[in-house]
Design a protein around this motif. Sequence first.
Motif, PDB file in Angstrom:
ATOM      1  N   ARG A 299      -1.392 -29.701  -6.151  1.00 52.21           N
ATOM      2  CA  ARG A 299      -1.264 -28.252  -5.942  1.00 52.21           C
ATOM      3  C   ARG A 299       0.208 -27.826  -6.062  1.00 52.21           C
ATOM      4  O   ARG A 299       0.775 -27.158  -5.192  1.00 52.21           O
ATOM      5  CB  ARG A 299      -1.850 -27.832  -4.594  1.00 52.21           C
ATOM      6  CG  ARG A 299      -3.316 -28.194  -4.428  1.00 52.21           C
ATOM      7  CD  ARG A 299      -3.883 -27.631  -3.138  1.00 52.21           C
ATOM      8  NE  ARG A 299      -3.961 -26.184  -3.180  1.00 52.21           N
ATOM      9  CZ  ARG A 299      -4.946 -25.479  -3.755  1.00 52.21           C
ATOM     10  NH1 ARG A 299      -5.955 -26.113  -4.349  1.00 52.21           N
ATOM     11  NH2 ARG A 299      -4.943 -24.167  -3.726  1.00 52.21           N
TER      12      ARG A 299
ATOM     13  N   ASP B  45      -2.396 -19.330  -5.494  1.00 54.08           N
ATOM     14  CA  ASP B  45      -2.567 -20.627  -4.829  1.00 54.08           C
ATOM     15  C   ASP B  45      -2.677 -21.779  -5.821  1.00 54.08           C
ATOM     16  O   ASP B  45      -2.555 -22.937  -5.432  1.00 54.08           O
ATOM     17  CB  ASP B  45      -3.822 -20.610  -3.945  1.00 54.08           C
ATOM     18  CG  ASP B  45      -3.650 -19.704  -2.743  1.00 54.08           C
ATOM     19  OD1 ASP B  45      -2.501 -19.514  -2.302  1.00 54.08           O
ATOM     20  OD2 ASP B  45      -4.658 -19.172  -2.244  1.00 54.08           O
ATOM     21  N   SER B  46      -2.935 -21.475  -7.085  1.00 52.15           N
ATOM     22  CA  SER B  46      -3.076 -22.520  -8.094  1.00 52.15           C
ATOM     23  C   SER B  46      -1.987 -22.346  -9.154  1.00 52.15           C
ATOM     24  O   SER B  46      -1.251 -21.367  -9.156  1.00 52.15           O
ATOM     25  CB  SER B  46      -4.456 -22.457  -8.751  1.00 52.15           C
ATOM     26  OG  SER B  46      -4.624 -21.227  -9.440  1.00 52.15           O
TER      27      SER B  46
END
Length: 575
Positions: A469, A541-542
């Motif tokens: 991530r 978030d990605s």
Amino acid sequence: MTSKQETTGYLLAFIQGLKDGGLTKVVISPGSRSTPLALLLFRDPEIACYIDVDERSAGFFALGLAKGVAKELVGLLCTSGTAAANYYPAICEAKETNHSLVVLTADRPPELREVGAPQTMNQQELYRSHVKKFVELAVPEGSESMQRYSYWQGIQLGYTAQQTPVGPVHANLPFREPLLPDLDFQLEQSFKSEKLTKSETVDQSIPELAKWVEKNGLLIVGNEVSVKEAQMLIQLAEGLGWPIIGDPLTNLATCGRQSENYLKHAELIFASNKLKQPEVVIRFGRLPVTKNVLLYLQKLAIETTTFVLVDEQEQWQDLLHVTNYFLPFTISAFCQSALAMTSLEKQKDSSWLKGWKQAEKIAQVVLQKEELIQGFNESSASLKLSELLQSNEQLFLSNSNAIRFVDRYAMSSTTSYSVFGNRGINGIDGIVSTAAGISAATTQRTYLLIGDLALFHDMNGLQMIRSLRLPVTIVLLNNNGGGIFSFLPQKQLDKTDFTPLFETPLSLDFDKVADLYDGQYVKPTSLAEFECAIEKSRVTDSWTLIEVAGNQDEPVHLWQEIIAEYQEKIGEINE
């Protein structure tokens, strides 16, 4: 003591040696033969382990970790056979760019070699001259003397990798079955060794320096240097009253210190045939990416120009074979010595510097033409990306067109951020994985400017971005093939030859690539949409893939127009 305990004790001593030698991070590509070492490393609380199942990607990911701010010593571990061969490209790059890797390859024991055993090949000196040192460890034994031997091998591998010149080392480790270690076993003996470092108070005086600083000179930076070093180099240029040249990886344009002495647009400026000849050229490391600087230096009269090479790695890589003085100093040590002998007030308005400043200003005027700034293409997107980065972010530039677009078009920035690349061998493989490693090492938002062929070469690197991530934004310059060749003489070939061999269209749908690795995908059609996509990628978030559609001829035509306009304007000044 059982055979399991013998292997475990032997490897625990080896790991302690590696740690005492400076190892804190290891990238592991799992396999069977490497099981005992992989398990013990993975369970060691003092070692950060990254799992990358693709050895080729793992090698470049480790290189990225080593490129981090602290320039750490990083380990690589794989099983036997072709797994080890897949490390080769990253090892070659690490060797050329002076990054310390400890490559650990598991192997069959001697009795299973060259007898038809599966997953076995000759791993002796596999990487040849691309590593500083090769050693094959003995098959594990449990005696105290063999544990001491194992510890010593581990610590000297770490030290050797970090000694000047910094570079990768390789250890081949043969293991007999059983391969599972005794995870409850603990060493009874402790081992400890310390290395005395070279004194930092060594006399750094350079007798000839006082003469050089009084002359008209040129500073050339070609290495990947830190922001702090870039600031010192610009300070030196201003103190000397000399122009300074360096491509994006030198961070001269992004160290937060703007200076008229910095010739940002060297590819335009050094295309002129009417440049003055310096009395002194001081180089730091390699030559910059632009070929015009090389051509200019080749034309200088060696009888009247003094060439100085400052190289803390002491490798003396002089492509031109003209260097008169080789100085084994760090950038910091040299700048401090030179600045102590300079007078800013005396030099800053010299006629020598005035002409160079004028050439840089003309280049900036030409490059700020409306067609480049307002149009949306690969060139303008590269320029815009360089302008949008913030001080807590970093940029990785792929080879071929990506680094050249930023080198040609980007201006010096008031924002300080680090720029990275793989310019040791200038290959396009492993780019994604290296950027992922840098992001993992620094934990900073990382922007990767890359072409479609380079992304295709290393799509497996996206798995590390996904699984960890990592805060990565990829700006993809997609001209459907090898756009760099449109700038080269191969473009003159008949299309029946040029297209399959050099244009090499892939015709891939990269939105599907982003989807496969759980990334966000955006395909902007304007600079405003592009800027919006960059801003959104900061808070997602990605990871994000921003595709900039282009064609292979457009950047060539644009650059030819810019060169022609610059030559016209500089010609008017010189008349």
